[in-house]
Design a protein around this motif. Structure first.
Motif, PDB file in Angstrom:
ATOM      1  N   ASP A 159       0.866  -1.184   0.000  1.00  0.00           N
ATOM      2  CA  ASP A 159       0.000   0.000   0.000  1.00  0.00           C
ATOM      3  C   ASP A 159       0.898   1.227   0.000  1.00  0.00           C
ATOM      4  O   ASP A 159       1.439   1.621   1.030  1.00  0.00           O
ATOM      5  CB  ASP A 159      -0.908   0.005   1.232  1.00  0.00           C
ATOM      6  N   SER A 162      -0.303   4.213   2.233  1.00  0.00           N
ATOM      7  CA  SER A 162      -0.029   3.995   3.660  1.00  0.00           C
ATOM      8  C   SER A 162       1.456   4.219   3.965  1.00  0.00           C
ATOM      9  O   SER A 162       1.813   4.723   5.045  1.00  0.00           O
ATOM     10  CB  SER A 162      -0.440   2.575   4.058  1.00  0.00           C
ATOM     11  N   TRP A 163       2.317   3.847   3.018  1.00  0.00           N
ATOM     12  CA  TRP A 163       3.751   4.071   3.222  1.00  0.00           C
ATOM     13  C   TRP A 163       4.056   5.555   3.333  1.00  0.00           C
ATOM     14  O   TRP A 163       4.797   5.983   4.226  1.00  0.00           O
ATOM     15  CB  TRP A 163       4.539   3.462   2.065  1.00  0.00           C
ATOM     16  N   LYS A 165       1.983   7.906   4.154  1.00  0.00           N
ATOM     17  CA  LYS A 165       1.371   8.427   5.379  1.00  0.00           C
ATOM     18  C   LYS A 165       2.247   8.141   6.589  1.00  0.00           C
ATOM     19  O   LYS A 165       2.419   8.991   7.474  1.00  0.00           O
ATOM     20  CB  LYS A 165      -0.015   7.803   5.570  1.00  0.00           C
ATOM     21  N   ALA A 166       2.834   6.943   6.626  1.00  0.00           N
ATOM     22  CA  ALA A 166       3.698   6.589   7.747  1.00  0.00           C
ATOM     23  C   ALA A 166       5.000   7.374   7.736  1.00  0.00           C
ATOM     24  O   ALA A 166       5.570   7.665   8.800  1.00  0.00           O
ATOM     25  CB  ALA A 166       3.984   5.081   7.714  1.00  0.00           C
ATOM     26  N   SER A 175       5.757  14.351   0.869  1.00  0.00           N
ATOM     27  CA  SER A 175       4.553  13.536   1.044  1.00  0.00           C
ATOM     28  C   SER A 175       3.321  14.246   0.488  1.00  0.00           C
ATOM     29  O   SER A 175       2.405  13.594  -0.028  1.00  0.00           O
ATOM     30  CB  SER A 175       4.351  13.213   2.527  1.00  0.00           C
ATOM     31  N   ARG A 179       1.060  12.707  -2.474  1.00  0.00           N
ATOM     32  CA  ARG A 179      -0.396  12.549  -2.339  1.00  0.00           C
ATOM     33  C   ARG A 179      -1.121  13.089  -3.556  1.00  0.00           C
ATOM     34  O   ARG A 179      -2.068  12.474  -4.060  1.00  0.00           O
ATOM     35  CB  ARG A 179      -0.878  13.280  -1.085  1.00  0.00           C
TER      36      ARG A 179
END
Length: 259
Positions: A159, A162-163, A165-166, A175, A179
């Motif tokens: 994902d 998710s990577w 976001k982390a 980031s 996005r």
């Protein structure tokens, strides 16, 4: 040995023509597609650069890779400027709210806000395009690739959103860029086909329709689109034929009157 099907050969020619149209000239390719692949931590620049060299040769592939990197850096700099402007606006709002809350401490709060703003701008410059250290983009590209453990699996479980976001605390600006880029829907369908209704009206069964009847069918589709029961062309074929004959007769009458 049986002869090749001419329809398949014609289909192959059209496929090659489309491929050359969108992928034949590297200068016409949309660089955002390659940036999306670079923003995959399993690929980064190594995979994209290798793909360019495999497609166009070492020399030409290296040139295209440099162009993509330049384009990506330019895009990243725009996000850095956008992030810095947002930080300045936030500091300005905090200044105005602090000044109205207590008039006696307005000078002190203004000075402290200016100092915080200067520190924040310095951090943004260091994180984004600082001269002394690496930018977020340079840090991201210089780090090791994420392991691709799903190469032999039928389903890719990685994902990427998710990577990011982390890892957003480490890459605050990059980031945001990831996005936006990764949210773009990618389609192999040509834009003129995706946004045109003509191809969905004129198929092999309706290729003999007159222009006026085609216009009537499209208008009818638009009028009935929001209704619960969709238009069924097969069931209403007789009505459509009658409508076409009436329109042809009216056209003949108008032509006779004009003469």
């Amino acid at each position: 040995m049986e002869d090749d099907d001419p329809s398949l050969a014609k289909m192959g020619e059209k496929m090659i023509e489309k491929s050359v149209k969108y992928w034949g000239a590297p200068e016409k390719m949309n660089k955002v597609l390659f940036i999306a692949s670079i923003l995959d931590p399993r690929n980064k620049l190594e995979y994209v650069g290798g793909a360019f060299e495999d497609m166009f040769g070492d020399e030409k592939g290296s040139e295209i890779k440099d162009e993509v990197v330049t384009y990506m850096k330019s895009m990243f700099e725009e996000y850095v400027a956008k992030f810095s402007n947002a930080s300045r606006r936030t500091s300005s709002l905090s200044d105005s709210s602090g000044q109205t809350s207590d008039s006696s401490s307005s000078n002190t709060s203004t000075k402290s806000a200016k100092v915080r703003n200067r520190i924040q701008m310095k951090r943004n410059k260091q994180d984004g395009t600082g001269l002394g250290g690496k930018s977020e983009l340079e840090k991201y590209l210089s780090e090791e690739l994420e392991p691709n453990d799903d190469e032999n699996d039928d389903k890719d479980n990685f994902d990427i959103l998710s990577w990011w976001k982390a890892h957003s605390p480490r890459y605050k600006i990059l980031s945001e860029m990831a996005r936006d880029v990764l949210a773009i829907p990618i389609s192999s369908v040509a834009s003129e086909c995706a946004f045109s209704t003509g191809g969905r009206i004129l198929d092999s069964f309706r290729s003999s329709l007159t222009p006026k009847l085609v216009q009537a069918v499209i208008c009818l589709q638009d009028w009935r689109r929001n209704e619960p029961s969709p238009v069924n062309v097969e069931e209403n074929f007789n009505d459509l034929m009658k409508l076409e004959l009436d329109m042809v007769d009216s056209s003949k009458d108008s032509l006779v009157l004009d003469l």
